[in-house]
Design an enzyme around this catalytic site. Structure first.
Site, mmCIF file in Angstrom:
data_model
loop_
_atom_site.group_PDB
_atom_site.id
_atom_site.type_symbol
_atom_site.label_atom_id
_atom_site.label_comp_id
_atom_site.label_asym_id
_atom_site.label_seq_id
_atom_site.Cartn_x
_atom_site.Cartn_y
_atom_site.Cartn_z
ATOM 1 N N GLU A 188 0.825 -1.033 0.014
ATOM 2 C CA GLU A 188 0.101 -0.091 0.036
ATOM 3 C C GLU A 188 0.992 1.178 -0.100
ATOM 4 O O GLU A 188 2.049 1.110 0.619
ATOM 5 C CB GLU A 188 -0.880 0.092 1.295
ATOM 6 N N CYS B 39 3.177 8.606 1.108
ATOM 7 C CA CYS B 39 3.553 7.601 2.267
ATOM 8 C C CYS B 39 3.716 6.477 1.553
ATOM 9 O O CYS B 39 3.035 5.619 0.974
ATOM 10 C CB CYS B 39 2.415 7.493 3.230
ATOM 11 N N CYS C 55 6.240 -7.181 7.768
ATOM 12 C CA CYS C 55 7.160 -6.442 8.784
ATOM 13 C C CYS C 55 7.524 -7.574 9.727
ATOM 14 O O CYS C 55 6.518 -8.571 10.063
ATOM 15 C CB CYS C 55 6.536 -5.183 9.308
ATOM 16 N N CYS D 114 4.505 -5.365 15.896
ATOM 17 C CA CYS D 114 3.936 -4.569 16.993
ATOM 18 C C CYS D 114 2.502 -5.024 17.279
ATOM 19 O O CYS D 114 1.777 -5.228 16.225
ATOM 20 C CB CYS D 114 4.103 -2.951 16.365
ATOM 21 N N CYS E 47 -0.499 -3.034 15.304
ATOM 22 C CA CYS E 47 -0.361 -2.912 13.878
ATOM 23 C C CYS E 47 -0.860 -4.078 12.918
ATOM 24 O O CYS E 47 -0.277 -5.245 13.058
ATOM 25 C CB CYS E 47 1.028 -2.518 13.599
ATOM 26 N N CYS F 177 -1.717 1.789 7.675
ATOM 27 C CA CYS F 177 -1.322 0.897 6.698
ATOM 28 C C CYS F 177 -1.710 -0.419 6.931
ATOM 29 O O CYS F 177 -1.477 -0.737 8.129
ATOM 30 C CB CYS F 177 0.277 1.469 6.154
HETATM 31 N N1 SAH Z 1 7.735 0.766 10.766
HETATM 32 C C1 SAH Z 1 7.725 1.875 10.880
HETATM 33 C C2 SAH Z 1 7.256 2.657 9.495
HETATM 34 C C3 SAH Z 1 5.887 2.052 9.358
HETATM 35 S S1 SAH Z 1 4.514 1.960 10.278
HETATM 36 C C4 SAH Z 1 7.257 2.543 12.228
HETATM 37 O O1 SAH Z 1 6.851 1.535 12.808
HETATM 38 O O2 SAH Z 1 7.610 3.856 12.401
HETATM 39 C C5 SAH Z 1 3.992 3.892 10.351
HETATM 40 C C6 SAH Z 1 3.286 4.704 11.630
HETATM 41 O O3 SAH Z 1 2.036 3.750 11.361
HETATM 42 C C7 SAH Z 1 3.888 4.189 12.898
HETATM 43 O O4 SAH Z 1 4.001 5.294 13.705
HETATM 44 C C8 SAH Z 1 2.690 3.334 13.550
HETATM 45 O O5 SAH Z 1 2.803 3.418 14.834
HETATM 46 C C9 SAH Z 1 1.485 3.597 12.997
HETATM 47 N N2 SAH Z 1 0.159 2.629 12.973
HETATM 48 C C10 SAH Z 1 0.492 1.277 12.944
HETATM 49 N N3 SAH Z 1 -0.667 0.845 13.195
HETATM 50 C C11 SAH Z 1 -1.572 1.836 13.489
HETATM 51 C C12 SAH Z 1 -2.812 1.930 13.649
HETATM 52 N N4 SAH Z 1 -3.689 0.903 13.911
HETATM 53 N N5 SAH Z 1 -3.505 3.207 14.106
HETATM 54 C C13 SAH Z 1 -2.853 4.296 13.719
HETATM 55 N N6 SAH Z 1 -1.444 4.196 13.501
HETATM 56 C C14 SAH Z 1 -0.761 2.982 13.415
HETATM 57 FE FE1 SF4 Z 2 6.315 -3.029 11.553
HETATM 58 FE FE2 SF4 Z 2 3.870 -2.050 11.909
HETATM 59 FE FE3 SF4 Z 2 5.670 -2.007 13.989
HETATM 60 FE FE4 SF4 Z 2 5.928 -0.077 11.771
HETATM 61 S S1 SF4 Z 2 4.124 -0.290 13.578
HETATM 62 S S2 SF4 Z 2 7.538 -1.477 12.868
HETATM 63 S S3 SF4 Z 2 5.229 -1.625 10.175
HETATM 64 S S4 SF4 Z 2 4.729 -3.767 12.701
#
Ligand code: SAH
Ligand code: SF4
Length: 354
Positions: free
Chosen positions: A87, A113, A120, A124, A127, A344
């Site tokens: 995406e 973006c 990944c 997290c 996420c 994302c």
């Molecule tokens: N992996 C990198 C970049 C991609 S994630 C990182 O973690 O920084 C980009 C952003 O999307 C991160 O700040 C993450 O915390 C956020 N994100 C992930 N899941 C989310 C959710 N369900 N709602 C809002 N932001 C989210």
């Molecule tokens: Fe990976 Fe999602 Fe954590 Fe970013 S927020 S490091 S994309 S698992």
């Protein structure tokens, strides 16, 4: 699978297709004239054009889905040559403005973006991208292609520079070599001409790689996905925090070469009743002491199956006001494109589960 020409720096093309000036011409056709085929490259000899077409594709991406949000942001789903999908989102940061005579004051401002991996490894808890695990790194061309395709699809003039945030799917610092190459290809003045100052790498905090990125002296901006101020909570949210704790991240940030007019961005994903309290805000201020920083509060964006909840706007405002009152720059990221599930991973998930 053909190679994409987007994988190559101008210097590499100079060696592959001498004389030297050809590479500059090829770059111009691809990134400024936005051609879709090598055959359109009129000032390139026919023989070289067919050689190029035999060896390379231009874009490694195929647009498969597009969702337009009421706030003007557009989310794309691209298919890669091996069938995986990623995406990217075009965010409209500012509309074009005109004076009373209808003369253009400034163009619309856009940020793209981009994704850096399929899936990944970091895992997290909040996420959606993490749920499908890790599949593979994107190539430099697959990273560059996202911006090129989006500029073409929206008729954004080739000389309009957009900003880039590496905040799509994946952990960019887990794909550091390809990321660094993409950053260089983006910044080439014969190409998309997006200077590193306009590119922000967002990381979940792999301290050792933040140092490595800094040592590369690329000139990019840094964003840290902090989300928690205690190691205990941060480990629950981001398991990798066991290996790279908060103190190690802060140390790496302090060493990072930041442009004198810029700040390090700290992203703080706010989850209801998890990290939205004022005690956390206080600790956050302490952590950021001595760093030229800016905090970006992000509303948690729920998806089916998660137990985390979106915070109350009132709590969000109080958190922000507290930081501001202590002199810490802080913005709330309006949930751009919330109606198109902009966090994302969400569009891809929908497509996979169909
Ligand atoms: N992996 C990198 C970049 C991609 S994630 C990182 O973690 O920084 C980009 C952003 O999307 C991160 O700040 C993450 O915390 C956020 N994100 C992930 N899941 C989310 C959710 N369900 N709602 C809002 N932001 C989210
Ligand atoms: Fe990976 Fe999602 Fe954590 Fe970013 S927020 S490091 S994309 S698992």
């Amino acid at each position: 699978m053909t190679n994409s020409i987007l994988d190559f720096t101008q210097e590499e093309l100079e060696k592959l297709f001498p004389p030297k000036f050809r590479a500059k011409q090829i770059y111009n056709w691809i990134y400024q004239q936005h051609v879709d085929t090598f055959d359109e490259m009129e000032n390139i000899p026919k023989k070289m054009r067919s050689e190029l077409a035999e060896k390379f594709s231009i874009s490694p991406l195929e647009k498969v889905q597009k969702q337009i949000s009421s706030d003007g942001s557009i989310k794309y789903l691209f298919r890669l040559q091996d069938g995986h999908t990623i995406e990217s989102v075009l965010l409209k940061m500012k509309d074009a403005e005109y004076d009373e005579k209808g003369e253009l004051l400034h163009h619309a401002k856009y940020t793209v973006c981009v994704s850096s991996q399929v899936g990944c490894k970091v895992g997290c808890a909040f996420c959606l991208t993490a749920k499908g695990g890790f599949i593979r790194n994107l190539t430099p061309g697959e990273i560059v292609g996202q911006v090129l395709e989006i500029k073409k699809d929206n008729d954004i003039a080739s000389n309009r520079r957009v900003n880039i945030v590496y905040m799509g799917m994946g952990e960019p610092l887990d794909n550091l070599d390809n990321l660094a190459k993409a950053i260089k290809i983006f910044s080439n003045e014969n190409g998309l001409s997006i200077s590193p100052k306009r590119q922000t790498v967002s990381t979940s905090g792999i301290s050792t790689k933040i140092k490595k990125l800094g040592n590369m002296e690329l000139g990019v901006q840094l964003a840290i996905s902090l989300h928690a101020v205690d190691d205990e909570l941060r480990e629950e949210l981001i398991p990798m925090n066991k290996a790279y704790n908060i103190a190690s991240i802060i140390e790496a940030v302090k060493e990072f070469p930041v442009n004198t007019r810029k700040r390090v961005m700290f992203e703080y994903l706010v989850i209801k009743d998890v990290n939205d309290d004022i005690v956390s805000a206080k600790k956050l201020i302490k952590l950021l002491e001595g760093i030229k920083s800016k905090v970006n509060l992000i509303y948690f964006n729920p998806y089916p199956g998660t137990t985390f909840k979106r915070p109350e706007p009132e709590k969000m405002r109080r958190f922000q006001e507290y930081l501001l009152s202590k002199g810490v720059l802080c913005t709330i990221r309006e949930s751009k494109g919330i109606d198109i599930s902009a966090a994302c991973g969400q569009l891809r998930e929908q497509e996979l589960s169909r």
